[in-house]
Design an enzyme around this catalytic site. Structure first.
Site, mmCIF file in Angstrom:
data_model
loop_
_atom_site.group_PDB
_atom_site.id
_atom_site.type_symbol
_atom_site.label_atom_id
_atom_site.label_comp_id
_atom_site.label_asym_id
_atom_site.label_seq_id
_atom_site.Cartn_x
_atom_site.Cartn_y
_atom_site.Cartn_z
ATOM 1 N N SER A 153 -3.042 0.941 1.737
ATOM 2 C CA SER A 153 -2.197 0.524 2.729
ATOM 3 C C SER A 153 -2.717 0.542 3.882
ATOM 4 O O SER A 153 -2.943 1.665 4.651
ATOM 5 C CB SER A 153 -0.876 1.225 2.695
ATOM 6 N N HIS A 210 -3.473 -3.583 0.577
ATOM 7 C CA HIS A 210 -2.007 -3.683 0.902
ATOM 8 C C HIS A 210 -1.324 -3.662 2.131
ATOM 9 O O HIS A 210 -1.896 -2.906 2.997
ATOM 10 C CB HIS A 210 -1.452 -2.324 0.186
ATOM 11 N N ASP A 254 1.876 -4.025 4.830
ATOM 12 C CA ASP A 254 3.015 -3.950 4.798
ATOM 13 C C ASP A 254 3.767 -4.526 6.069
ATOM 14 O O ASP A 254 3.412 -4.370 7.147
ATOM 15 C CB ASP A 254 3.463 -2.232 4.897
ATOM 16 N N MET A 280 7.007 -5.687 7.991
ATOM 17 C CA MET A 280 8.407 -5.074 8.348
ATOM 18 C C MET A 280 8.759 -5.954 9.548
ATOM 19 O O MET A 280 8.046 -6.025 10.395
ATOM 20 C CB MET A 280 8.260 -3.446 8.577
ATOM 21 N N HIS A 290 3.342 -6.961 1.035
ATOM 22 C CA HIS A 290 4.765 -6.178 0.681
ATOM 23 C C HIS A 290 5.584 -6.628 1.831
ATOM 24 O O HIS A 290 5.603 -6.034 3.079
ATOM 25 C CB HIS A 290 4.376 -4.712 0.587
ATOM 26 N N MET A 345 8.679 -6.499 3.565
ATOM 27 C CA MET A 345 10.122 -5.361 3.915
ATOM 28 C C MET A 345 10.862 -6.119 4.811
ATOM 29 O O MET A 345 10.971 -5.712 6.077
ATOM 30 C CB MET A 345 9.623 -4.151 4.259
ATOM 31 N N MET A 364 9.545 1.575 -5.318
ATOM 32 C CA MET A 364 9.158 2.499 -4.098
ATOM 33 C C MET A 364 9.588 3.742 -4.550
ATOM 34 O O MET A 364 10.630 4.098 -4.938
ATOM 35 C CB MET A 364 10.284 1.969 -3.003
ATOM 36 N N PHE A 414 8.046 3.557 6.734
ATOM 37 C CA PHE A 414 7.109 4.267 7.165
ATOM 38 C C PHE A 414 5.981 4.885 6.247
ATOM 39 O O PHE A 414 6.452 5.302 4.951
ATOM 40 C CB PHE A 414 7.624 5.360 7.880
ATOM 41 N N GLY A 415 4.858 5.276 6.630
ATOM 42 C CA GLY A 415 3.843 5.873 6.090
ATOM 43 C C GLY A 415 3.841 7.243 5.784
ATOM 44 O O GLY A 415 4.677 7.734 6.844
ATOM 45 N N ASP A 432 4.497 2.877 -4.749
ATOM 46 C CA ASP A 432 4.306 2.784 -3.391
ATOM 47 C C ASP A 432 5.000 3.764 -2.704
ATOM 48 O O ASP A 432 6.224 3.782 -2.865
ATOM 49 C CB ASP A 432 4.545 1.318 -2.872
ATOM 50 N N GLY A 433 4.385 4.690 -2.182
ATOM 51 C CA GLY A 433 5.007 5.904 -1.150
ATOM 52 C C GLY A 433 4.731 7.296 -1.756
ATOM 53 O O GLY A 433 4.935 7.596 -2.817
ATOM 54 N N GLY A 434 4.020 7.876 -0.876
ATOM 55 C CA GLY A 434 3.784 9.311 -0.946
ATOM 56 C C GLY A 434 2.673 9.407 -2.226
ATOM 57 O O GLY A 434 2.692 10.562 -3.011
ATOM 58 N N GLY A 471 -1.451 4.960 1.357
ATOM 59 C CA GLY A 471 -1.930 5.050 2.719
ATOM 60 C C GLY A 471 -2.399 6.159 3.219
ATOM 61 O O GLY A 471 -3.713 6.336 3.471
HETATM 62 C C1 DX5 Z 1 6.265 2.395 3.310
HETATM 63 C C2 DX5 Z 1 5.255 1.344 2.805
HETATM 64 C C3 DX5 Z 1 3.930 1.852 2.261
HETATM 65 C C4 DX5 Z 1 3.191 2.862 3.030
HETATM 66 C C5 DX5 Z 1 2.670 3.888 2.019
HETATM 67 O O1 DX5 Z 1 7.320 1.674 3.654
HETATM 68 O O2 DX5 Z 1 5.520 0.267 1.970
HETATM 69 O O3 DX5 Z 1 2.915 1.038 1.701
HETATM 70 O O4 DX5 Z 1 1.934 2.325 3.840
HETATM 71 O O5 DX5 Z 1 2.234 5.030 2.945
HETATM 72 P P1 DX5 Z 1 1.968 6.492 2.322
HETATM 73 O O6 DX5 Z 1 0.994 6.191 1.261
HETATM 74 O O7 DX5 Z 1 1.120 7.116 3.476
HETATM 75 O O8 DX5 Z 1 3.304 6.879 1.588
HETATM 76 ZN ZN ZN Z 2 4.036 -1.004 0.978
#
Ligand code: DX5
Ligand code: ZN
Length: 214
Positions: A9, A34, A36, A38, A67, A69, A140, A146-147, A174-176, A196
């Site tokens: 990401s 990826h 993002d 938003m 992606h 959002m 998700m 947020f990352g 995606d996420g963590g 990310g």
């Molecule tokens: C969060 C995004 C993710 C984000 C992931 O809303 O959709 O793609 O960049 O970041 P990490 O890998 O740090 O959780």
């Molecule tokens: Zn994402």
């Protein structure tokens, strides 16, 4: 299980050095990028829009995994497709269920892949009627926006029933995601991982990407 598609990401990249940071992950073996998007409405944050995707397309060697959002994703399908998105993923929560099949067909009419994402509080069963239409489901494992947030293990359990119902669909998470949480997802049947902060904060990006595949 087929090869794991790793999609770093760029939300965790340095936007003042985006070309450098994209090449960094491409040279390190990333499969997709990826992106993002938003809008400050569907999620509280505002990030990347169509002009940035257009510029990234000029330098990227690998597919752009976009992606969305955002609210009203249909309105932005054509602009993002024209800007060079190769995969467009909308959120289930942003579309009336009766309009989802039409939206998927509309995305595919641009000869790109269609994905649908669900937020942590959305139950997995809502995706079942749409699996045969979609190229990808994005689960998700953090609240989008947020990352750098912590992986929610309960959300990863949603992968299993999707994989049982459909062997061909790409199941992306995606996420963590890191080496440990990525393995949990792969064991449930995921075959694409977004990461990310794990990748971009690593001292050794090729190793970080490789660690998501083993
Ligand atoms: C969060 C995004 C993710 C984000 C992931 O809303 O959709 O793609 O960049 O970041 P990490 O890998 O740090 O959780
Ligand atoms: Zn994402």
């Amino acid at each position: 299980m087929s090869k794991i598609i790793v999609s770093p990401s760029i939300l965790s990249a340095d936007f003042a050095n985006l070309e450098r940071d994209i090449k960094l992950v491409e040279d390190a073996g990333a499969d997709w990028l990826h992106v993002d998007v938003m809008d400050g409405h569907f999620v509280p944050n505002i990030t990347i829009g169509v002009p940035v995707v257009k510029s990234v397309k000029k330098i990227a060697q690998i597919p752009l995994d976009v992606h969305l959002m955002i609210e009203n994703p249909k309105k932005y399908v054509e602009p993002f497709a024209a800007a060079g998105a190769d995969i467009l993923t909308f959120h289930y929560e942003a579309v009336e269920p009766e309009n989802i099949v039409e939206l998927i067909k509309y995305i595919k009419s641009f000869d790109i892949m269609a994905g649908m994402s669900i937020k942590p509080k959305t139950t997995v069963d809502v995706t079942f009627p749409f699996l045969s239409y979609l190229d990808m489901i994005l689960i998700m494992t953090v609240e989008p926006g947020f990352g750098g947030q912590k992986f929610m293990p309960d959300c990863a359990e949603k992968i299993k029933p999707i994989r049982e119902l459909n062997r061909d669909i790409i199941v992306q998470v995606d996420g963590g995601i890191n080496a440990e949480t990525g393995k949990i997802c792969r064991d449930y049947g995921a075959n694409s991982l977004v990461a990310g902060s794990y990748i971009y904060s690593s001292d050794n990006i090729p190793d970080a990407i490789a660690s998501l595949r083993i």
